[in-house]
Design a protein around this motif. Sequence first.
Motif, PDB file in Angstrom:
ATOM      1  N   ALA A  51       0.467  -1.374   0.050  1.00  0.00           N
ATOM      2  CA  ALA A  51       0.227   0.144  -0.440  1.00  0.00           C
ATOM      3  C   ALA A  51       1.084   1.595   0.243  1.00  0.00           C
ATOM      4  O   ALA A  51       1.723   0.904   0.301  1.00  0.00           O
ATOM      5  CB  ALA A  51      -0.966   0.389   1.173  1.00  0.00           C
ATOM      6  N   PHE A  52       0.494   2.411  -0.561  1.00  0.00           N
ATOM      7  CA  PHE A  52       0.820   3.598  -0.351  1.00  0.00           C
ATOM      8  C   PHE A  52       0.266   4.179   0.421  1.00  0.00           C
ATOM      9  O   PHE A  52      -1.207   4.924   0.725  1.00  0.00           O
ATOM     10  CB  PHE A  52       0.827   4.773  -2.058  1.00  0.00           C
ATOM     11  N   VAL A  53       0.717   5.068   1.690  1.00  0.00           N
ATOM     12  CA  VAL A  53      -0.109   5.361   2.640  1.00  0.00           C
ATOM     13  C   VAL A  53       0.648   7.075   2.600  1.00  0.00           C
ATOM     14  O   VAL A  53       1.956   7.841   2.534  1.00  0.00           O
ATOM     15  CB  VAL A  53      -0.565   5.138   3.606  1.00  0.00           C
ATOM     16  N   ALA A  54      -0.197   8.073   2.604  1.00  0.00           N
ATOM     17  CA  ALA A  54       0.223   9.503   3.550  1.00  0.00           C
ATOM     18  C   ALA A  54       0.301   9.399   4.595  1.00  0.00           C
ATOM     19  O   ALA A  54      -0.835   8.839   5.346  1.00  0.00           O
ATOM     20  CB  ALA A  54      -0.337  10.747   3.345  1.00  0.00           C
ATOM     21  N   GLN A  55       1.422   9.919   4.864  1.00  0.00           N
ATOM     22  CA  GLN A  55       2.061  10.449   6.842  1.00  0.00           C
ATOM     23  C   GLN A  55       0.896  10.534   7.578  1.00  0.00           C
ATOM     24  O   GLN A  55       0.733  10.099   8.339  1.00  0.00           O
ATOM     25  CB  GLN A  55       3.351  11.040   6.680  1.00  0.00           C
ATOM     26  N   ASP A  56       0.208  11.820   7.189  1.00  0.00           N
ATOM     27  CA  ASP A  56      -1.271  12.082   8.226  1.00  0.00           C
ATOM     28  C   ASP A  56      -2.488  10.630   8.264  1.00  0.00           C
ATOM     29  O   ASP A  56      -3.006  10.529   9.681  1.00  0.00           O
ATOM     30  CB  ASP A  56      -1.956  12.579   7.940  1.00  0.00           C
ATOM     31  N   LEU A  57      -2.238  10.185   7.076  1.00  0.00           N
ATOM     32  CA  LEU A  57      -3.352   8.561   7.326  1.00  0.00           C
ATOM     33  C   LEU A  57      -2.078   7.442   7.970  1.00  0.00           C
ATOM     34  O   LEU A  57      -3.284   6.188   8.082  1.00  0.00           O
ATOM     35  CB  LEU A  57      -3.550   8.370   5.845  1.00  0.00           C
ATOM     36  N   LEU A  58      -1.295   6.869   8.112  1.00  0.00           N
ATOM     37  CA  LEU A  58      -0.777   6.212   8.787  1.00  0.00           C
ATOM     38  C   LEU A  58      -1.394   5.453   9.654  1.00  0.00           C
ATOM     39  O   LEU A  58      -1.638   4.157   9.497  1.00  0.00           O
ATOM     40  CB  LEU A  58       1.054   7.087   8.649  1.00  0.00           C
ATOM     41  N   PRO A  59      -1.740   6.216  10.881  1.00  0.00           N
ATOM     42  CA  PRO A  59      -2.056   5.683  11.660  1.00  0.00           C
ATOM     43  C   PRO A  59      -3.479   4.464  11.502  1.00  0.00           C
ATOM     44  O   PRO A  59      -3.963   3.833  12.220  1.00  0.00           O
ATOM     45  CB  PRO A  59      -3.064   6.761  12.437  1.00  0.00           C
ATOM     46  N   GLN A  60      -4.206   5.358  10.573  1.00  0.00           N
ATOM     47  CA  GLN A  60      -5.649   4.019  10.078  1.00  0.00           C
ATOM     48  C   GLN A  60      -4.812   3.153   8.976  1.00  0.00           C
ATOM     49  O   GLN A  60      -5.554   1.842   9.321  1.00  0.00           O
ATOM     50  CB  GLN A  60      -6.051   4.616   9.151  1.00  0.00           C
ATOM     51  N   MET A  61      -3.629   3.487   8.355  1.00  0.00           N
ATOM     52  CA  MET A  61      -3.198   2.063   7.879  1.00  0.00           C
ATOM     53  C   MET A  61      -2.384   0.994   8.166  1.00  0.00           C
ATOM     54  O   MET A  61      -2.293  -0.017   8.043  1.00  0.00           O
ATOM     55  CB  MET A  61      -2.545   2.717   6.512  1.00  0.00           C
ATOM     56  N   GLN A  62      -1.455   1.485   9.145  1.00  0.00           N
ATOM     57  CA  GLN A  62      -0.389   0.944  10.732  1.00  0.00           C
ATOM     58  C   GLN A  62      -1.086  -0.594  10.837  1.00  0.00           C
ATOM     59  O   GLN A  62      -0.617  -1.625  10.849  1.00  0.00           O
ATOM     60  CB  GLN A  62       0.133   1.496  11.199  1.00  0.00           C
ATOM     61  N   PRO A  63      -2.302  -0.490  11.649  1.00  0.00           N
ATOM     62  CA  PRO A  63      -2.862  -1.940  12.372  1.00  0.00           C
ATOM     63  C   PRO A  63      -3.200  -3.060  11.079  1.00  0.00           C
ATOM     64  O   PRO A  63      -3.357  -4.303  11.447  1.00  0.00           O
ATOM     65  CB  PRO A  63      -4.546  -1.507  12.735  1.00  0.00           C
ATOM     66  N   LEU A  64      -3.042  -2.397   9.568  1.00  0.00           N
ATOM     67  CA  LEU A  64      -3.370  -3.379   8.626  1.00  0.00           C
ATOM     68  C   LEU A  64      -1.998  -4.635   8.636  1.00  0.00           C
ATOM     69  O   LEU A  64      -1.931  -5.689   7.543  1.00  0.00           O
ATOM     70  CB  LEU A  64      -3.940  -2.775   7.593  1.00  0.00           C
ATOM     71  N   VAL A  65      -0.589  -4.142   8.492  1.00  0.00           N
ATOM     72  CA  VAL A  65       0.395  -4.071   8.807  1.00  0.00           C
ATOM     73  C   VAL A  65       1.579  -6.025   9.540  1.00  0.00           C
ATOM     74  O   VAL A  65       0.721  -5.672  10.727  1.00  0.00           O
ATOM     75  CB  VAL A  65       1.494  -3.397   9.005  1.00  0.00           C
ATOM     76  N   GLY A  66       1.212  -6.477   8.544  1.00  0.00           N
ATOM     77  CA  GLY A  66       1.463  -7.693   9.817  1.00  0.00           C
ATOM     78  C   GLY A  66       1.446  -8.962   9.386  1.00  0.00           C
ATOM     79  O   GLY A  66       1.247  -9.132   7.422  1.00  0.00           O
ATOM     80  N   ALA A  67       1.339  -9.817   9.567  1.00  0.00           N
ATOM     81  CA  ALA A  67       1.840 -11.522   8.855  1.00  0.00           C
ATOM     82  C   ALA A  67       0.249 -12.002   7.561  1.00  0.00           C
ATOM     83  O   ALA A  67       1.098 -12.083   6.292  1.00  0.00           O
ATOM     84  CB  ALA A  67       1.788 -12.668   9.914  1.00  0.00           C
ATOM     85  N   ASP A  68      -0.478 -11.846   8.394  1.00  0.00           N
ATOM     86  CA  ASP A  68      -1.665 -11.657   7.192  1.00  0.00           C
ATOM     87  C   ASP A  68      -2.234 -10.822   6.766  1.00  0.00           C
ATOM     88  O   ASP A  68      -4.173 -10.822   6.229  1.00  0.00           O
ATOM     89  CB  ASP A  68      -2.725 -12.233   8.543  1.00  0.00           C
ATOM     90  N   GLY A  69      -2.286  -9.394   7.072  1.00  0.00           N
ATOM     91  CA  GLY A  69      -2.018  -7.812   5.883  1.00  0.00           C
ATOM     92  C   GLY A  69      -1.156  -7.643   5.235  1.00  0.00           C
ATOM     93  O   GLY A  69      -0.921  -8.357   4.586  1.00  0.00           O
ATOM     94  N   LEU A  70      -0.810  -6.743   4.960  1.00  0.00           N
ATOM     95  CA  LEU A  70      -0.128  -5.763   4.239  1.00  0.00           C
ATOM     96  C   LEU A  70       1.090  -6.236   4.456  1.00  0.00           C
ATOM     97  O   LEU A  70       1.299  -5.873   5.882  1.00  0.00           O
ATOM     98  CB  LEU A  70      -0.155  -4.223   4.109  1.00  0.00           C
ATOM     99  N   ARG A  71       2.032  -6.463   3.831  1.00  0.00           N
ATOM    100  CA  ARG A  71       3.648  -6.479   3.957  1.00  0.00           C
ATOM    101  C   ARG A  71       4.600  -5.578   3.747  1.00  0.00           C
ATOM    102  O   ARG A  71       6.230  -5.403   4.524  1.00  0.00           O
ATOM    103  CB  ARG A  71       4.388  -7.914   3.899  1.00  0.00           C
TER     104      ARG A  71
END
Length: 562
Positions: free
Chosen positions: A133-153
């Motif tokens: 994923a590409f994400v803007a810095q200000d929107l990272l808090p909404q995207m970061q919980p999706l990073v992990g083994a079963d999500g975004l790498r």
Amino acid sequence: MQPSASTPRPETRHWPFWPPGQSRHLTLPQTHLFYNAEVAATRFPDKPFIVFYDNVLTFAEFRAQAERIAGFLQQDCGVQPGDRVLLDMQNSPQWVLAYYGILRADAVVVPVNPMNKTEELRHYMEDAGAKVAFVAQDLLPQMQPLVGADGLRRVIVATYGDHLQAATSLKVPDFVAAPRLPLQGEGLVAWTDMLAAACVPGPMRAGPDDLAVMPYTSGTTGQPKGCMHTHRSVMTTAVQGVQWFSRTQDWVALSVLPFFHVTGMAGGMNGPLYAGGTMVLLPRWDRDAAAECIQRYKVTTWQAITTMVIDMVSNPRITEYDLGSLIGIRGGGAAMPEAVAARLKSLTGLDFVEGYGMSETLAATHLNPTQQPKPQCLGIPMYDVDSRLIDPETLGAVPPGEPGEIVVHGPQVMQGYWRNAEATQQAFVEIEGKRFLRTGDLARVDEQGYFFMTDRLKRMVNASGFKVWPAEVEAMMHHHPAIQEACVIGARDPRRGETVKALVVLRAGLEKQPTPQDITDWCHEHMAAYKVPRIVEFVAALPRGGSGKVLWRELQEKENAK
């Protein structure tokens, strides 16, 4: 079933106001979308492509950076042809670069609304099978919980301020001017580090019939569905807008409609790149910044929605700006009130040219001719579009002058819904051997062939041009511990046209009953702002039919009658 819909076809109907000197057929390039960037960079290497608060990105610089992005996606992120990549930012140079970098890697762009919250993003990630994923810095808090083994790498984090190297006297929003912050967490990489890697991509392999862009749209079932668009269908709306409005390489577009939405994507971004024009970007609507940009950069066209125009013409300082460079103002999403259109024409001397399209067609299928637009009108079918009206029950043709459901067949129509064969089958109907998309919108056609919207078949609230699907909002609201049931409808709003209203049945035996504002505040935390019910009304029960289904239409009709 193969109903007969004998409404005259566009090529046989008399169009008295078709753009002069133009054919009814539009020959499309049989190329990868990134080829448009290569052509523009070859023809106009030093010409400004993107202007962002007085900071300029030329066509040559754009192509070079997009290719580095593609190389990084392939070599560092393991992106393969056809992989889906999320794109979550406000309008910015990075949004355009990421979009074309993803395409250059032969991958598929999944544009998402930057107002989306984590659980909404989770659906897009899981449904699309996206690992990057590409994400803007200000929107990272909404995207970061999706990073992990079963999500975004891998998540590439952009800082808008990286494109603010030159000084500007324009008012820059705080979230744009914010400095780059250190990244903490697995899978994150800074945009600047990605470019510094200077990765070289492999050769382009995708063709016009490969998937390119997959915007998501919702519907009566609640969960958003991915609209599968090929390089060909995306190319269609880019080229047809340029042709219809006779744009040239000296076109300067004020691109303020969001690029994640197909209207802004096609008209404000893809069109200027195809033509070799210049985009003046604003990440969010600001009426003074917009007027100043028109004056400063000699903007020739402004693509807008109704609320933007209302705000612009209501600005007490508007006469202080020189808007004389404008030669065209267009938009869609919601009908423009005649009084507002009149004030706009008094201010600029220009008619507001309306059009009609949807995510399933990657923007316009109908547009008003510029030399003879009609107010509050969808326009006429564009090049190679066969658009008819059918009876939504029998699927047969409706008598001349009678309203019917709009169905469209054309090169910009999607292939179908991603991994949803049932929804795809329901969305199309075959007429005379051709595959037509059912729009769910009811219209009538006047004696000159112009289409006018009369009603909707689908449950949908049109809030400032943003489509809000009640079933999706209801599904989210049912997670609230105090809500037993909710029904979402549209309510009249003098500014937004429509706004979201929720009728809520609370659970019995609550220790503390929430207020309507409590419900609204909770919704703000869990869904994009434009979906949040602005009006919450508590009711004892919701009306139901014999099958037990909530009679939402009855509630909507009562609201409309107020």
